[in-house]
Write an enzyme that holds these catalytic residues in place. Structure first.
Site, PDB file in Angstrom:
ATOM      1  N   SER A 191       0.493  -2.015   7.732  1.00 51.41           N
ATOM      2  CA  SER A 191      -0.470  -0.902   7.745  1.00 51.41           C
ATOM      3  C   SER A 191      -1.669  -1.243   8.625  1.00 51.41           C
ATOM      4  CB  SER A 191      -0.947  -0.631   6.318  1.00 51.41           C
ATOM      5  OG  SER A 191      -1.542  -1.810   5.784  1.00 51.41           O
TER       6      SER A 191
ATOM      7  N   CYS B 117      -4.122 -34.228 -11.696  1.00 54.23           N
ATOM      8  CA  CYS B 117      -5.589 -34.221 -11.797  1.00 54.23           C
ATOM      9  C   CYS B 117      -6.124 -33.152 -12.738  1.00 54.23           C
ATOM     10  CB  CYS B 117      -6.180 -34.029 -10.404  1.00 54.23           C
ATOM     11  SG  CYS B 117      -6.004 -32.342  -9.794  1.00 54.23           S
TER      12      CYS B 117
ATOM     13  N   HIS C  45      -0.859 -15.794   5.880  1.00 57.85           N
ATOM     14  CA  HIS C  45      -1.303 -15.630   4.485  1.00 57.85           C
ATOM     15  C   HIS C  45      -0.598 -16.598   3.550  1.00 57.85           C
ATOM     16  CE1 HIS C  45      -2.588 -11.253   5.587  1.00 57.85           C
ATOM     17  NE2 HIS C  45      -3.394 -12.158   6.068  1.00 57.85           N
TER      18      HIS C  45
ATOM     19  N   CYS D 160      -6.336 -31.439  -5.882  1.00 54.36           N
ATOM     20  CA  CYS D 160      -5.745 -32.608  -5.206  1.00 54.36           C
ATOM     21  C   CYS D 160      -4.678 -32.201  -4.187  1.00 54.36           C
ATOM     22  CB  CYS D 160      -5.163 -33.571  -6.241  1.00 54.36           C
ATOM     23  SG  CYS D 160      -3.656 -32.968  -7.010  1.00 54.36           S
TER      24      CYS D 160
ATOM     25  N   ARG E 192       0.785  -1.225   0.000  1.00 53.81           N
ATOM     26  CA  ARG E 192       0.000   0.000   0.000  1.00 53.81           C
ATOM     27  C   ARG E 192       0.820   1.279   0.000  1.00 53.81           C
ATOM     28  NH1 ARG E 192      -2.175  -4.038   2.334  1.00 53.81           N
ATOM     29  NH2 ARG E 192      -4.208  -4.724   1.490  1.00 53.81           N
TER      30      ARG E 192
ATOM     31  N   CYS F  30      -2.501 -28.861 -12.935  1.00 57.61           N
ATOM     32  CA  CYS F  30      -1.874 -29.974 -12.212  1.00 57.61           C
ATOM     33  C   CYS F  30      -1.602 -31.145 -13.151  1.00 57.61           C
ATOM     34  CB  CYS F  30      -2.783 -30.416 -11.074  1.00 57.61           C
ATOM     35  SG  CYS F  30      -2.137 -31.787 -10.118  1.00 57.61           S
TER      36      CYS F  30
HETATM   37  N1  APR Z   1      10.311   0.041   7.746  1.00 66.76           N
HETATM   38  C1  APR Z   1       9.154   0.245   8.455  1.00 66.76           C
HETATM   39  N2  APR Z   1       7.911   0.308   7.869  1.00 66.76           N
HETATM   40  C2  APR Z   1       7.869   0.167   6.542  1.00 66.76           C
HETATM   41  C3  APR Z   1       9.028  -0.016   5.737  1.00 66.76           C
HETATM   42  C4  APR Z   1      10.292  -0.087   6.404  1.00 66.76           C
HETATM   43  N3  APR Z   1      11.424  -0.288   5.749  1.00 66.76           N
HETATM   44  N4  APR Z   1       8.642  -0.140   4.441  1.00 66.76           N
HETATM   45  C5  APR Z   1       7.278  -0.010   4.423  1.00 66.76           C
HETATM   46  N5  APR Z   1       6.824   0.196   5.693  1.00 66.76           N
HETATM   47  C6  APR Z   1       5.436   0.301   6.148  1.00 66.76           C
HETATM   48  C7  APR Z   1       4.564   1.160   5.260  1.00 66.76           C
HETATM   49  O1  APR Z   1       4.526   2.461   5.784  1.00 66.76           O
HETATM   50  C8  APR Z   1       3.190   0.478   5.360  1.00 66.76           C
HETATM   51  O2  APR Z   1       2.368   1.119   6.328  1.00 66.76           O
HETATM   52  O3  APR Z   1       4.901  -1.009   6.085  1.00 66.76           O
HETATM   53  C9  APR Z   1       3.500  -0.938   5.856  1.00 66.76           C
HETATM   54  C10 APR Z   1       3.152  -2.044   4.860  1.00 66.76           C
HETATM   55  O4  APR Z   1       1.757  -2.057   4.741  1.00 66.76           O
HETATM   56  P1  APR Z   1       1.061  -2.904   3.569  1.00 66.76           P
HETATM   57  O5  APR Z   1       1.727  -2.623   2.290  1.00 66.76           O
HETATM   58  O6  APR Z   1      -0.391  -2.639   3.685  1.00 66.76           O
HETATM   59  O7  APR Z   1       1.426  -4.404   3.943  1.00 66.76           O
HETATM   60  P2  APR Z   1       0.722  -5.366   5.004  1.00 66.76           P
HETATM   61  O8  APR Z   1       0.257  -4.627   6.191  1.00 66.76           O
HETATM   62  O9  APR Z   1       1.631  -6.497   5.209  1.00 66.76           O
HETATM   63  O10 APR Z   1      -0.555  -5.867   4.166  1.00 66.76           O
HETATM   64  C11 APR Z   1      -1.377  -6.856   4.705  1.00 66.76           C
HETATM   65  O11 APR Z   1      -2.537  -7.091   2.642  1.00 66.76           O
HETATM   66  O12 APR Z   1      -2.445  -7.083   0.392  1.00 66.76           O
HETATM   67  C12 APR Z   1      -2.582  -7.902   1.473  1.00 66.76           C
HETATM   68  O13 APR Z   1      -2.040 -10.185   1.681  1.00 66.76           O
HETATM   69  C13 APR Z   1      -1.471  -8.932   1.588  1.00 66.76           C
HETATM   70  O14 APR Z   1      -0.349  -9.703   3.601  1.00 66.76           O
HETATM   71  C14 APR Z   1      -0.778  -8.566   2.900  1.00 66.76           C
HETATM   72  C15 APR Z   1      -1.854  -7.814   3.640  1.00 66.76           C
END
Ligand code: APR
Length: 287
Positions: free
Chosen positions: A226, A187, A151, A162, A64, A184
């Site tokens: 996030s 199957c 995840h 399968c 994000r 696959c």
């Molecule tokens: N150090 C600290 N924070 C960081 C860094 C860093 N080097 N790089 C990025 N961030 C922060 C960003 O500010 C952001 O708020 O990490 C956060 C990552 O948030 P997302 O991209 O939303 O990732 P995540 O929270 O893991 O998403 C959850 O969403 O899309 C699905 O399945 C996917 O597992 C994922 C889930």
């Protein structure tokens, strides 16, 4: 349980949790790192909860942030039902998944991964609950039994019918050779990386264990998430409501900052290394 965004999930009133001391702006970073180290020292059950932000310093884009996966692709296109419904959606999915897998394939654990692995070696870690699919916690040295992958993983592919498992690189070779949505061998079922897509059922054992351990821990440290995707994002709340201290280490603000006991808006690598240094100092001087 289905992977879903916060909008589809329950929202919490933050006034449930009063004002906390170490979120205060201006508290020197070093004091914050020392404080977290002290909390780790006195914790009986420490959980580290990681998200994609933990792996950006290993060259894997998060979802994000600007330039992240959902900045380049529309997440609506990648719901599990779409994958099941049409060959065109499956080809689009594999195109996105192939692009995401390139940096994962060559990634090395960074300082934050290594610090978390060291906390395990020091006997400080109850478990890691991760949303990440890159397997870097294992490459850093965390043991299988200490890491709960909520995840799934991008490291192998499985047949949705399968359940046969395939090595990811082998399937990527088929994609390179022209197959757009592989099937696959046994199957003829649909092959998909063993990750959990939006709208796909969560892994039951892992999700139950993550909730259970979150309800028992006394220190919960979020690193690089996030905190907007459910049900994973409800784990910090479960921990907080069960009396644990909550620490959030994230470059950007999260919806849960207000209820955290300590917040660091900084880089995961240097922050986790700084905390580990204080833990080790504490261990050495017996403080
Ligand atoms: N150090 C600290 N924070 C960081 C860094 C860093 N080097 N790089 C990025 N961030 C922060 C960003 O500010 C952001 O708020 O990490 C956060 C990552 O948030 P997302 O991209 O939303 O990732 P995540 O929270 O893991 O998403 C959850 O969403 O899309 C699905 O399945 C996917 O597992 C994922 C889930």
């Amino acid at each position: 349980m289905k992977l879903r965004t916060a909008e589809q999930g329950q929202r919490f009133r933050y006034s449930d949790f009063g004002f906390r001391e170490y979120r205060a702006r201006g508290c020197p970073m070093e004091d914050k790192l020392k404080k977290v180290a002290q909390w780790i020292e006195s914790a009986h059950r420490l959980i580290v909860f990681s998200g994609a932000g933990l792996s950006t310093e290993s060259g894997i884009p998060d979802f994000r942030s600007p330039g992240g996966v959902w900045d380049r692709y529309n997440p609506e296109d990648f719901y599990f039902q779409n994958f099941l419904d049409s060959e065109a959606s499956r080809e689009k999915y594999w195109q996105m998944a192939t692009e995401m897998y390139e940096p994962i394939k060559i990634a090395r654990p960074n300082e934050a991964h290594l610090a978390i692995a060291e906390l395990e070696k020091l006997g400080k870690l109850d478990c890691v609950i991760t949303q990440n699919i890159d397997g870097l916690h294992f490459k850093a040295g965390n043991s299988e039994e200490k890491v709960i992958q909520l995840h799934g993983t991008a490291i192998f592919v499985s047949c949705l019918r399968c359940k046969k498992r395939y090595d990811r690189n082998e399937i990527q070779e088929r994609i390179k050779a022209g197959q757009k949505a592989p099937r696959c061998d046994d199957c003829g079922g649909l092959l998909k990386p063993a990750t959990i897509s939006f709208g796909q059922s969560m892994p039951e054992r892992e999700t139950e264990e993550a909730y259970h351990r979150s309800s028992l821990c006394d220190l919960f440290i979020v690193v690089g998430s996030s905190l907007v995707v459910q049900p994973a994002a409800s784990m910090p709340l479960v921990a907080k409501r069960s009396g644990a201290k909550l620490v959030i280490i994230n470059r950007d603000p999260t919806p849960y900052d207000d209820m955290a006991d300590l917040v660091v808006h900084g880089q995961a690598g240097s922050t986790m290394r700084g905390i580990l240094d204080h833990v080790k100092q504490g261990t050495r001087t017996g403080n």
